[in-house]
Structures are given as structure tokens and as C-alpha cells.
Design an enzyme around this catalytic site. Structure first.
Site: not given
Ligand code: PAF
Length: 277
Positions: A33, A143, A145, A149, A183
Site C-alpha cells: 500500500h 495494485g 496483485k 479487480q 491476508r
Molecule cells: O483492493 C481492495 O483493498 C478493495 O477491494 C478496495 C478496492 C479498497 C475496495 O473495497
């Protein structure tokens, strides 16, 4: 750095900001992050990090309740990284009433992760669209990773004509190669050592493809069997086109190998892009 919990305060704080970048997170921040923040910081006058564990993207038997919530430590990291605003709303702020309007992403939401986590990408797209509306950033970073998404959200921005640039960021790895993830903190010391096997299998597939092996089914099956024989429960190992994760063709030269597998109680995902000449 301002820590803000309501949309009203957020709008006031950002009212005069012309160039805002958003780093959406669910907290429990790690070096991956912080890397996202470092990458967008030079491109924004005001950097907002959101921290919200989004119930909508978790299935009924998933880890919503035990997902680590570490706001104080997260804020300390963010301050050091040069974040300007932390937006850390509670559930009532994001979902004051049951969320009946949702974003239904394209077919991409149903494959791979979507096939094993039905409704997951609808939950992700819905909360990210709400965060976009609340923060109104000019750019947002995700990201790779979470490769699928990233593609789902890039499509959302294109298809809904949102004036936001989506910036992809490379996966950050531990020295042994394990992709950093919130995780990973669920893993016991023994599992942490074993966890590297997923990355190793993806790397072997990448190497085999770079060396000319195009028997994708055999490569996927052999990696799956290898992990399962060591006690993993593998959801998928899949070689796909980088373009919308379609089935890879042998003449495709932009591929990605993705994997999701459960080690004990922890489900890990990872992927590697493969560029062929
Ligand atoms: O990748 C994440 O941490 C989550 O899926 C996000 C993009 C913050 C949405 O809740």
C-alpha cells in the site's frame, strides 16, 4: 494529515483541491500500500487514502469479521508516507441504508475470482464508485496483485465515462517472492514458509511459456496437482490473455498466469504477466 470520518467533512476538506489522487484500501496497510502512495504522490496536490472494510464484497462464509482492522497503525504509516487525508468512514457513512443500487460489472465479473466469489466484483465496483463520488479524485491507483479487480475497475471507468485516470501498480513482494497481502497475517509460521509455493508455480509456468511451451492445459494441471499434493486446495491456476482475461490463444503474446489457492484457512491469490516477443 487530516483523518476524516464523514462525507460532509471530506467534501469541505477537498472543496478547494484541484488535483486529488485516491488510494482506496481496506486498511491493515503493508509495504504494498505504501508503494501505491509513493507512486501517485508526485502526481497529486492532495493524496487521499480511504480505509473501509467493505462488507458488500465479502461472501457469507468469507473473512469479513476477522479482517484485520488496524486504524491507528495505518494512520502512523500514512503520515510517514506523506498522505494528506485519511478517509476512514464507518459502515453507516458508506451505507446509511441498504445498498439497493449496485454496479453490475461486465462478464469479466463471473470468471476466475468471480466464479469462486459470486457477487464479489459487484461489491467492489459499487463501493469504489461511491468512493469516487465522495472523493472526486482525478486519479486512483490499484495494485496488479488483484489483477482482475484492476481490469474490472478500469472497465467501469471507461464504460461509465468517469473522468478518472486509473493507474496500475506492480505487485510488491517479500524477499522470497511472496506477494504482500493483508491476508498473509493469517498464516502460521509454517504456512508462511509454504506460501511461497504458489508464486513458485506461477514462475515455473511463466518460464516454461517464455521457453516456448504452449500446452497451457498441461501447465495449469501440473501446477494445480503439485500444490494440491502439498495440501493446498486450489481454486484455479489459469493462463489467460491480459486482454479481459479471455482464454489464452497460442499466438497471444500478452499473457497473464493467475492463481488462487487455499493454504489452511487462508486463501491466497497471485499472478504474473508474461510478455512474449
Ligand atoms: O483492493 C481492495 O483493498 C478493495 O477491494 C478496495 C478496492 C479498497 C475496495 O473495497
Amino acid at each position: 494529515m487530516d483523518v476524516i470520518t464523514t462525507v460532509e467533512q471530506l467534501r469541505k476538506r477537498l472543496a478547494n483541491e484541484k488535483n486529488v489522487a485516491l488510494v482506496p484500501t481496506m486498511g491493515n496497510l503493508h509495504a504494498g500500500h505504501i508503494q501505491l502512495i509513493k507512486e501517485v504522490k508526485p502526481r497529486a496536490a492532495c493524496l487521499v487514502t480511504s480505509i473501509f472494510v467493505n462488507r458488500l464484497q465479502f461472501g457469507p462464509s468469507e473473512d469479513f469479521n476477522r479482517y484485520p482492522r488496524t486504524l491507528e497503525a495505518d494512520c502512523a504509516h500514512l503520515l510517514q508516507a506523506g498522505c494528506d487525508v485519511v478517509f476512514a468512514p464507518d459502515e453507516k457513512e458508506i451505507y446509511p441504508t441498504a445498498q439497493e443500487y449496485t454496479v453490475d460489472p461486465s462478464e469479466l465479473q463471473h470468471v476466475l475470482e468471480g466464479a469462486f466469489r459470486p457477487g464479489h466484483f459487484r461489491g467492489v465496483a459499487t463501493v469504489v464508485l461511491k468512493l469516487f463520488n465522495m472523493v472526486q479524485p482525478q486519479l486512483a491507483i490499484f495494485g496488479k496483485k488483484d489483477y482482475q479487480q484492476y481490469l474490472v475497475l478500469k472497465d467501469m471507468v471507461t464504460q461509465l465515462a468517469l473522468p478518472i485516470e486509473i493507474v496500475p501498480a506492480e505487485t510488491v513482494r517479500a524477499t522470497d517472492g511472496l506477494a504482500l497481502s493483508s491476508r498473509n497475517s493469517y498464516l502460521s509460521p509454517v504456512e508462511r514458509e509454504e506460501a511461497i509455493q504458489l508464486y513458485r508455480q506461477l514462475s515455473s509456468i511463466k518460464q516454461a511459456i517464455m521457453e516456448g511451451n504452449s500446452d497451457f492445459n498441461a501447465l495449469e494441471t501440473s501446477a494445480t496437482n503439485y500444490l494440491n499434493a502439498r495440501g493446498w486446495q486450489t481454486d484455479y491456476i489459469a493462463i489467460r490473455s491480459q486482454d479481459h482475461l479471455q482464454e489464452a490463444q497460442t499466438n497471444d503474446n500478452r499473457l497473464v498466469v493467475l492463481g488462487a489457492s487455499r493454504l489452511g484457512k487462508t486463501r491466497l491469490i497471485d499472478n504474473l504477466e508474461i510478455e512474449l516477443r
